[in-house]
Design an enzyme around this catalytic site. Structure first.
Site, PDB file in Angstrom:
ATOM      1  N   ASP A   1      -3.160   6.602   8.794  1.00  0.00           N
ATOM      2  CA  ASP A   1      -2.360   6.216   9.577  1.00  0.00           C
ATOM      3  C   ASP A   1      -1.698   7.243  10.959  1.00  0.00           C
ATOM      4  OD1 ASP A   1      -1.152   3.426  10.566  1.00  0.00           O
ATOM      5  OD2 ASP A   1       0.890   4.231   9.898  1.00  0.00           O
TER       6      ASP A   1
ATOM      7  N   HIS B   1      -8.660   6.224  17.829  1.00  0.00           N
ATOM      8  CA  HIS B   1      -9.711   5.640  16.241  1.00  0.00           C
ATOM      9  C   HIS B   1     -10.434   6.681  16.229  1.00  0.00           C
ATOM     10  CE1 HIS B   1      -6.785   2.427  15.186  1.00  0.00           C
ATOM     11  NE2 HIS B   1      -7.163   1.923  17.078  1.00  0.00           N
TER      12      HIS B   1
ATOM     13  N   LEU C   1     -19.579  13.745  -5.384  1.00  0.00           N
ATOM     14  CA  LEU C   1     -18.593  13.186  -4.780  1.00  0.00           C
ATOM     15  C   LEU C   1     -18.178  11.640  -4.616  1.00  0.00           C
ATOM     16  CD1 LEU C   1     -15.185  13.240  -3.496  1.00  0.00           C
ATOM     17  CD2 LEU C   1     -16.844  13.446  -1.048  1.00  0.00           C
TER      18      LEU C   1
HETATM   19  C1  IPE Z   1      -2.763   0.527   7.206  1.00  0.00           C
HETATM   20  O1  IPE Z   1      -1.595   0.883   8.156  1.00  0.00           O
HETATM   21  C2  IPE Z   1      -3.781   0.364   7.124  1.00  0.00           C
HETATM   22  C3  IPE Z   1      -5.236   1.164   7.469  1.00  0.00           C
HETATM   23  C4  IPE Z   1      -4.695   2.260   7.405  1.00  0.00           C
HETATM   24  C5  IPE Z   1      -6.454   1.151   7.316  1.00  0.00           C
HETATM   25  P1  IPE Z   1      -1.245   0.225   9.388  1.00  0.00           P
HETATM   26  O2  IPE Z   1      -1.246   0.468  10.409  1.00  0.00           O
HETATM   27  O3  IPE Z   1      -2.356  -1.526   9.803  1.00  0.00           O
HETATM   28  O4  IPE Z   1      -0.107  -0.333   8.564  1.00  0.00           O
HETATM   29  P2  IPE Z   1       1.556  -0.777   9.035  1.00  0.00           P
HETATM   30  O5  IPE Z   1       0.894  -2.097  10.219  1.00  0.00           O
HETATM   31  O6  IPE Z   1       1.830  -0.056   9.983  1.00  0.00           O
HETATM   32  O7  IPE Z   1       1.832  -1.457   7.926  1.00  0.00           O
HETATM   33  C1  IPE Z   2      -4.648   3.270  11.412  1.00  0.00           C
HETATM   34  O1  IPE Z   2      -4.278   4.107  12.679  1.00  0.00           O
HETATM   35  C2  IPE Z   2      -5.983   2.684  11.938  1.00  0.00           C
HETATM   36  C3  IPE Z   2      -5.761   1.516  11.217  1.00  0.00           C
HETATM   37  C4  IPE Z   2      -4.891   0.672  10.908  1.00  0.00           C
HETATM   38  C5  IPE Z   2      -7.276   0.485  11.549  1.00  0.00           C
HETATM   39  P1  IPE Z   2      -3.331   2.306  13.657  1.00  0.00           P
HETATM   40  O2  IPE Z   2      -3.761   2.456  14.447  1.00  0.00           O
HETATM   41  O3  IPE Z   2      -2.327   1.695  12.074  1.00  0.00           O
HETATM   42  O4  IPE Z   2      -2.155   3.670  13.959  1.00  0.00           O
HETATM   43  P2  IPE Z   2      -0.951   3.659  15.079  1.00  0.00           P
HETATM   44  O5  IPE Z   2      -0.300   2.927  13.422  1.00  0.00           O
HETATM   45  O6  IPE Z   2      -0.693   2.253  15.098  1.00  0.00           O
HETATM   46  O7  IPE Z   2      -0.402   4.716  14.866  1.00  0.00           O
HETATM   47 MG    MG Z   3      -0.931   2.229  11.927  1.00  0.00          MG
END
Ligand code: IPE
Ligand code: IPE
Ligand code: MG
Length: 240
Positions: free
Chosen positions: A12, A29, A123
Site C-alpha cells: 500500500d 503504481h 518459491l
Molecule cells: C489494500 O489497499 C489493497 C491492495 C494493496 C491491493 P487499499 O489502499 O485498497 O486499502 P484501503 O482502502 O486503504 O483500506
Molecule cells: C496500493 O497503493 C495499490 C493498490 C491498492 C492497487 P494505493 O493505490 O492504495 O496507494 P495509496 O494508498 O492511495 O497511497
Molecule cells: Mg491505499
C-alpha cells in the site's frame, strides 16, 4: 533465528508516493510494480517458501475506471515481462481471487503462467488479484455446499481442516508474517481466514520505497516474536 516460511504483504502507498513527488498516481503504481519485482528476488534470497502479494482487492473496482484499467494493464504487462525470468529462477506462480471478472484473454494468460511454472519449487509466488477475504470464505462455503449436495461430504464432517482445504491458499498454509506498508493499521479484507495467527507488521514506508533492507528488517522483527498459538510459553530446558 527463525525465518518465516510464508510472508503475505499488502503493498500500500503507491498513490501517496506519487503525490509526494507531484507525479500522477500511475507513476506510483509503476514504481510499485518494480518494488514488487525486487521483493520477489529478495524473498528467494532469504529462502522464503511462499510470498503472497495483494495486488488488487475486490473493493478496488470502486476506483475511477481509468485507474482500474491502468492497474490491470500494468498487472498484465508485468506478468508478460517477468514470467520468463520467474520461471528460470524456479518460481511457481499462482493467482488467488475471482478472476471471472477479467477478460478471457487475461484469464488465459494467467492460466498459462500457472501451468508453465507449476513444477517449480524455489518459491511459491501468490498474487492476490480481485481478491477479498470475505469472497474467499464465501467461495469455500459454496464449494463445500455443492460437495454436500453431491453427497461427497457429510455436513457433520465439515471442520476447520475441511474448510481450510477449500480456501484459496489451502495447501500453501497460513502466512507466518503479515506486512502492510503505507502506514495504515488495517487488514482491508485481505486473508481473513488465514491471518488468524500471523504476526502483524506495519511499516510507515510507502510501497515503492519498501526495499530489500525493509523486508530484512521485517523478517528480523519476526525472528524475535514468541509465537504461542494460545498455549503457554515453552519452558526453558532443565539446566538451560
Ligand atoms: C489494500 O489497499 C489493497 C491492495 C494493496 C491491493 P487499499 O489502499 O485498497 O486499502 P484501503 O482502502 O486503504 O483500506
Ligand atoms: C496500493 O497503493 C495499490 C493498490 C491498492 C492497487 P494505493 O493505490 O492504495 O496507494 P495509496 O494508498 O492511495 O497511497
Ligand atoms: Mg491505499
Amino acid at each position: 533465528m527463525s525465518v518465516p516460511e510464508h510472508v503475505a504483504i499488502i503493498m500500500d502507498g503507491n498513490g501517496r508516493w506519487a503525490s509526494q513527488r507531484g507525479m500522477p498516481r500511475a507513476a506510483g503504481h509503476r514504481s510499485g510494480a518494480r518494488a514488487a519485482r525486487d521483493i520477489v528476488e529478495t524473498a528467494r534470497e532469504i529462502g522464503l517458501k511462499t510470498l503472497t502479494l495483494f495486488a488488487f482487492s475486490s473493493e478496488n473496482w470502486q476506483r475511477p475506471r481509468a485507474e482500474v484499467r491502468l492497474l490491470l494493464d500494468l498487472f498484465r504487462r508485468t506478468i508478460r515481462r517477468e514470467i520468463g525470468s520467474l520461471h528460470d529462477n524456479g518460481v511457481r506462480l499462482s493467482f488467488i481471487g475471482e478472476r471471472s471478472h477479467f477478460s478471457d484473454a487475461l484469464q488465459r494468460e494467467m492460466a498459462q503462467a500457472e501451468e508453465r511454472t507449476r513444477d517449480n519449487a524455489a518459491l511459491n509466488l501468490v498474487i492476490a488479484i480481485d481478491y477479498g477475504g470475505r469472497w474467499d470464505i464465501v467461495q469455500a462455503t459454496c464449494r463445500i455446499a455443492r460437495a454436500c449436495a453431491a453427497g461427497e461430504i457429510a455436513p457433520d464432517d465439515i471442520d476447520e481442516s475441511c474448510f481450510g482445504e477449500h480456501m484459496s491458499l489451502s495447501a500453501l498454509g497460513a502466512p507466518d508474517l503479515f506486512i502492510r506498508t503505507g502506514g495504515e493499521r488495517r487488514v482491508s479484507n485481505f486473508l481473513l481466514w488465514d491471518l488468524a495467527y500471523s504476526e502483524l507488521y506495519f511499516s510507515d514506508e510507502l510501497w515503492p520505497d519498501f526495499d530489500k533492507a525493509s523486508l530484512s528488517e521485517a523478517v528480523d522483527w519476526f525472528a524475535h516474536r514468541q509465537r504461542r498459538f494460545g498455549r503457554l510459553p515453552q519452558a526453558a530446558a532443565p539446566g538451560g
